[in-house]
Scaffold this active site. Structure first.
Site, PDB file in Angstrom:
ATOM      1  CB  CYS A   6      -0.964  -0.009   1.176  1.00 66.26           C
ATOM      2  SG  CYS A   6      -1.999  -1.474   1.205  1.00 66.26           S
ATOM      3  CG  HIS A  22      -2.902   3.213   2.675  1.00 66.27           C
ATOM      4  ND1 HIS A  22      -3.497   2.931   1.458  1.00 66.27           N
ATOM      5  CD2 HIS A  22      -2.987   2.083   3.423  1.00 66.27           C
ATOM      6  CE1 HIS A  22      -3.907   1.673   1.470  1.00 66.27           C
ATOM      7  NE2 HIS A  22      -3.623   1.142   2.652  1.00 66.27           N
ATOM      8  CG  ASN A  55      -6.586  -0.736   1.855  1.00 64.43           C
ATOM      9  OD1 ASN A  55      -5.925  -0.397   0.876  1.00 64.43           O
ATOM     10  ND2 ASN A  55      -6.041  -1.243   2.945  1.00 64.43           N
TER      11      ASN A  55
HETATM   12  N1  COA Z   1     -18.670  -7.753  10.832  1.00 67.75           N
HETATM   13  C1  COA Z   1     -19.079  -7.991  12.080  1.00 67.75           C
HETATM   14  N2  COA Z   1     -18.259  -8.351  13.082  1.00 67.75           N
HETATM   15  C2  COA Z   1     -16.954  -8.454  12.771  1.00 67.75           C
HETATM   16  C3  COA Z   1     -16.451  -8.235  11.486  1.00 67.75           C
HETATM   17  C4  COA Z   1     -17.366  -7.866  10.497  1.00 67.75           C
HETATM   18  N3  COA Z   1     -16.994  -7.620   9.232  1.00 67.75           N
HETATM   19  N4  COA Z   1     -15.120  -8.433  11.503  1.00 67.75           N
HETATM   20  C5  COA Z   1     -14.777  -8.767  12.740  1.00 67.75           C
HETATM   21  N5  COA Z   1     -15.899  -8.796  13.517  1.00 67.75           N
HETATM   22  C6  COA Z   1     -16.007  -9.114  14.940  1.00 67.75           C
HETATM   23  C7  COA Z   1     -14.860  -9.940  15.451  1.00 67.75           C
HETATM   24  O1  COA Z   1     -15.075 -11.306  15.162  1.00 67.75           O
HETATM   25  C8  COA Z   1     -14.917  -9.627  16.919  1.00 67.75           C
HETATM   26  O2  COA Z   1     -15.937 -10.396  17.498  1.00 67.75           O
HETATM   27  P1  COA Z   1     -15.751 -11.027  18.979  1.00 67.75           P
HETATM   28  O3  COA Z   1     -15.573  -9.848  19.867  1.00 67.75           O
HETATM   29  O4  COA Z   1     -17.022 -11.755  19.158  1.00 67.75           O
HETATM   30  O5  COA Z   1     -14.537 -11.888  18.857  1.00 67.75           O
HETATM   31  C9  COA Z   1     -15.356  -8.168  16.963  1.00 67.75           C
HETATM   32  O6  COA Z   1     -15.957  -7.898  15.682  1.00 67.75           O
HETATM   33  C10 COA Z   1     -14.229  -7.190  17.185  1.00 67.75           C
HETATM   34  O7  COA Z   1     -13.176  -7.564  16.324  1.00 67.75           O
HETATM   35  P2  COA Z   1     -11.840  -6.765  16.289  1.00 67.75           P
HETATM   36  O8  COA Z   1     -10.865  -7.506  15.420  1.00 67.75           O
HETATM   37  O9  COA Z   1     -11.439  -6.409  17.692  1.00 67.75           O
HETATM   38  O10 COA Z   1     -12.297  -5.441  15.558  1.00 67.75           O
HETATM   39  P3  COA Z   1     -11.474  -4.151  15.309  1.00 67.75           P
HETATM   40  O11 COA Z   1     -12.168  -2.998  15.902  1.00 67.75           O
HETATM   41  O12 COA Z   1     -10.013  -4.355  15.626  1.00 67.75           O
HETATM   42  O13 COA Z   1     -11.592  -4.000  13.717  1.00 67.75           O
HETATM   43  C11 COA Z   1     -10.349  -4.306  11.720  1.00 67.75           C
HETATM   44  C12 COA Z   1     -11.066  -4.992  12.868  1.00 67.75           C
HETATM   45  C13 COA Z   1      -9.813  -5.370  10.761  1.00 67.75           C
HETATM   46  C14 COA Z   1     -11.335  -3.419  10.977  1.00 67.75           C
HETATM   47  C15 COA Z   1      -9.184  -3.444  12.306  1.00 67.75           C
HETATM   48  O14 COA Z   1      -8.388  -4.229  13.157  1.00 67.75           O
HETATM   49  C16 COA Z   1      -8.314  -2.853  11.239  1.00 67.75           C
HETATM   50  O15 COA Z   1      -8.722  -1.975  10.503  1.00 67.75           O
HETATM   51  N6  COA Z   1      -7.031  -3.282  11.159  1.00 67.75           N
HETATM   52  C17 COA Z   1      -6.119  -2.792  10.167  1.00 67.75           C
HETATM   53  C18 COA Z   1      -6.359  -3.524   8.875  1.00 67.75           C
HETATM   54  C19 COA Z   1      -5.758  -2.821   7.681  1.00 67.75           C
HETATM   55  O16 COA Z   1      -5.815  -1.620   7.579  1.00 67.75           O
HETATM   56  N7  COA Z   1      -5.178  -3.588   6.759  1.00 67.75           N
HETATM   57  C20 COA Z   1      -4.599  -3.110   5.583  1.00 67.75           C
HETATM   58  C21 COA Z   1      -3.373  -2.324   5.858  1.00 67.75           C
HETATM   59  S1  COA Z   1      -2.648  -1.657   4.427  1.00 67.75           S
END
Ligand code: COA
Length: 328
Positions: free
Chosen positions: A111, A255, A285
């Site tokens: 990215c 980004h 993204n």
């Molecule tokens: N819909 C509903 N629930 C979801 C879900 C979705 N699409 N994805 C995850 N969940 C759930 C999880 O299973 C978890 O459930 P649990 O509490 O029962 O285990 C809960 O939501 C919280 O998950 P968590 O991983 O703590 O969420 P988060 O707030 O960290 O958000 C991301 C997850 C992936 C959005 C976040 O971590 C993120 O943006 N990370 C960076 C990713 C990124 O930018 N990648 C590319 C980089 S170039």
């Protein structure tokens, strides 16, 4: 030596995938996706190869720049989702755009790819005075690598391409490119080839936890932590080299991964969110294409104006990060 963007173009596949559309594949909902990421919809390539999207964006950039393609000395294409191991998409784009006198190579810094490519292009312009223009392209078809069974990652990504024609200028330019390979296992998609199959079947532990071939794997929480630090770091390391402070910048073009990552970075830099260009709500993204897509859209809308100072800041798999500060 600085750079001048003479023209930009972008290409977005027609097919849209809304948050509600994902409820057909995974247990999710619009509210969760919007509040946790800021994304409402994204584009998905259908028949379009990655190079095709890049070529379409490049043709528009060349037209806007008002230059002859034969005067392009170099085509640098950023992509993490190329169509081929070889040839590069830059060679295909060179041929398709008529940039017959250009050298061509690809950059894969995930990215951060567009900023890496732009910075590389500037270095070529600085050292080879016979080179008049460089075409910098970023094109991605992430939908071909997304694991549509993984609800925490499939909702994040989209496809698209953007391109810029640049030439040298006397205006401000400063940059910083960085990487931390110790986080390479946090975000990756394996190559599909025979060697990989053999390796995976032999249970060889290569340190990359997800063994399934070619799908995108990420440790969302760790990537999130990295990203919130990487954005301010990329800016600060570039800015320090030229004695620039956040207050000097007219527009930050980050980004576009997650609006919460950008909000945290903005807070850490002490910059109001209205100085950040945001397009992730409608494109998701798009990896290396996200920064130039945001830039292109803001230029087309008249938000970014000539003479304004821009900070492009990226982070991504690798892990990589990159910042470039220059005048539009
Ligand atoms: N819909 C509903 N629930 C979801 C879900 C979705 N699409 N994805 C995850 N969940 C759930 C999880 O299973 C978890 O459930 P649990 O509490 O029962 O285990 C809960 O939501 C919280 O998950 P968590 O991983 O703590 O969420 P988060 O707030 O960290 O958000 C991301 C997850 C992936 C959005 C976040 O971590 C993120 O943006 N990370 C960076 C990713 C990124 O930018 N990648 C590319 C980089 S170039």
């Amino acid at each position: 030596m600085g750079i001048k963007i003479l023209g930009m173009g972008c290409y977005l596949p027609e097919q849209k995938l809304t948050n509600d559309d994902f409820t057909r594949f995974v247990d999710t909902n619009d509210e969760w996706i919007r509040t946790r990421t800021g994304i409402t919809e994204r584009r998905m390539a259908g028949w379009e190869p990655t190079w095709y999207m890049g070529k379409e964006a490049a043709l528009k950039a060349i037209e806007k720049a008002g230059i002859a393609p034969e005067d392009i000395g170099l085509v640098v294409a950023a992509s993490a989702t190329s169509d081929f191991h070889t040839p590069t998409i830059s060679c295909i784009i060179q041929n398709e755009t008529g940039a017959v006198n250009a050298a061509a190579f690809d950059v894969n810094a995930a990215c951060s790819g567009f900023v890496y490519a732009l910075d590389t292009a500037r270095r070529f312009l600085e050292t080879d005075k016979s080179m008049k223009y460089v075409l910098v392209v970023a094109a991605e078809a992430l939908s071909r690598f997304i694991d549509f069974e993984d609800r925490s990652s499939c909702i994040l990504f989209g496809d698209g391409a953007a391109a810029a024609v640049i030439e040298r200028s006397d205006a401000l330019y400063t940059s910083h490119l960085g990487a931390d390979g110790s986080g390479s296992h946090l975000l990756y998609a394996r190559c599909v080839n025979v060697a990989e199959e053999v390796k995976v079947e032999s249970d060889f532990d290569d340190g990359f936890p997800e063994k399934r071939l070619h799908k995108l794997y990420q440790n969302g929480k760790e990537v999130y932590k990295f990203a919130t630090k990487a954005l301010p770091k990329a800016f600060t390391l570039a800015a320090e080299k030229a004695g620039i402070t956040p207050a000097d910048i007219d527009w930050f073009v980050p980004h576009q991964a997650n609006v919460r990552i950008i909000e945290t970075a903005a807070k850490n830099l002490g910059v109001p969110m209205d100085k950040f260009i945001i397009t992730l709500d409608h494109y998701g993204n798009t990896s290396s294409a996200s920064i130039p897509l945001a830039l292109c859209e803001a230029i087309d809308k008249g938000t970014i104006k000539r003479g304004q100072k821009l900070a492009l800041i990226g982070f991504g798999a690798g892990l990589t990060y990159a910042g470039a500060i220059f005048e539009y």
